[in-house]
Design an enzyme around this catalytic site. Structure first.
Site: not given
Ligand code: NAD
Length: 362
Positions: A145, A195, A227, A251, A255
């Site tokens: 970001y 990852k 994942d 992020d 959620d």
């Protein structure tokens, strides 16, 4: 203790839910003999309205100054559809992004707790989600970001867009220490999510977290790919304790974890690491229900509990709020978002009053 706070009610349901969080903080202060000192300032659409004219500003200088002069900030929500056509820098949300940066908060904490009496509200089967108590620690000021270069070049249909996932060892180390310290106060299980099978930044992340773990021999560290973590969060949410991860993965995973335990109105958050912590419910300004007195104030109230825990180290007071919330939910009280057919929904104020009362009775 002097509890010197800046309250930023913001927009929509923000003022309604922060009023109830303040009510509960006042009850805690009274019970535990603390002095609550509150300064209220505008942010978001409310600040754009207050500064309308030549220089509309979603985060006025007085608001930043008040926040930096206090020990913690309690925020409601920002966002108002009437500013949807404004340029990005003059939208309510720009004020919140600037505030997070100004406070230097690099660690975002998002608990996902399933209250036993609300297990039915999960989209998952109640027996699968009951007992879930996860703390997600997300790096907030770096990663994809913020990384440079980031740009779009060329002409359609041959445009190329670039984002950069970048981490320094320093950035990984400081967030890792926050997560290890928090894991020590819980079940002492830390899962670092990356990852590393694909990304260089993740391989750096994993090696730094592993190095830091030597300083925390009492905490069990495991690593998992993002994942596979997403799949397990939905399949076996009870097996997690503390999850540490980088900005974008956090992020998304926070959620997902929030959805697993139920209503958006219940979720609290803290952003810490800088000189002043920022505490806010996860939900937005909910313009569709603003002004009706029906918003769920529990996310804001539970954010106030996090504020006491992380900015003031007042663990007993934080637990008093969390236990009061649990007790009131067990008594059957629900706002409209959680009420089942046939149940009478409490107003925002009634819910806040009940929790404040439960705090004083403990
Ligand atoms: P939202 O979270 O405001 O609302 C989503 C849905 O959940 C709505 O139906 C709303 O009524 C409901 N809801 C949210 N909080 C609730 C509560 N406490 N009690 C009961 N119901 C609740 O998200 P949105 O509709 O996508 O965004 C609305 C505005 O909020 C936008 O301007 C957006 O930019 C802003 N926003 C701000 C923040 C923030 O301040 N941190 C976060 C998300 C969205």
């Amino acid at each position: 203790m002097l509890l010197n706070l800046t309250v930023l009610p913001g927009d929509g349901i923000g003022p309604e839910v922060t009023a109830e969080a303040v009510r509960v903080l006042q009850a805690v202060a009274g019970k535990y003999s603390h002095q609550l000192q509150l300064t209220t300032q505008p942010i978001g659409g409310a600040a754009l309205d207050a500064t309308a004219g030549d220089h509309p500003d979603a985060l006025p200088q007085e608001t930043i100054a008040a926040c930096l002069a206090s020990s913690a900030v309690l925020l409601g929500a920002v966002g108002d559809p009437k500013f949807d056509a404004n340029p990005p820098a003059q939208r309510p949300e720009a004020g919140l992004l600037r505030l997070r940066k100004a406070l230097g908060a690099y660690a975002n904490l998002r608990p996902a707790i399933c209250f036993p009496s609300l297990a039915y509200a999960s989209p998952l089967r109640a027996e699968l989600v009951a007992g879930t108590d996860i703390l997600i620690v997300r790096e907030l000021l770096s990663g994809i970001y913020f990384g440079q270069p980031r740009h779009t070049e060329g002409q359609s249909p041959h445009r190329i867009a670039v984002d950069t996932m970048r981490y320094t060892e320093f950035e990984v180390e400081r967030i890792a220490r926050v997560a290890f310290d928090l894991a020590r106060l819980r079940q002492k299980k830390l899962l670092s999510v990356d990852k590393a099978n694909v990304l260089d930044s993740s391989r750096l992340w994993r090696s730094v977290v592993t190095r830091i773990s030597a300083d925390y021999p009492d905490v069990t560290l495991a690593h998992q790919y993002v994942d596979s973590c997403a799949m397990l969060l939905a399949a076996k949410p009870t097996q997690f304790d503390v999850i540490l991860t980088e900005n974008m993965f956090g992020d998304i995973l926070s959620d997902l974890a929030g959805a697993v335990v139920g209503s958006l109105g219940l979720l609290a958050s803290a952003s810490i690491g800088g000189p002043v912590g920022l505490y806010e419910p996860v939900h937005g300004s909910a313009p569709d229900i603003a002004g009706k007195g029906i918003a769920n104030p529990l996310g804001a109230i539970l954010s106030a509990a996090m504020l006491l825990r992380h900015s003031f180290r007042l663990e007993a007071e934080a637990v008093a709020i969390e236990s009061a919330v649990q007790q009131v939910l067990e008594s059957g009280a629900r706002t409209g978002d959680l009420a089942q057919p046939g149940e009478i929904a409490r107003t925002t104020q009634q819910m806040g009053q009940q929790i404040a009362h439960a705090v004083t009775q403990r």
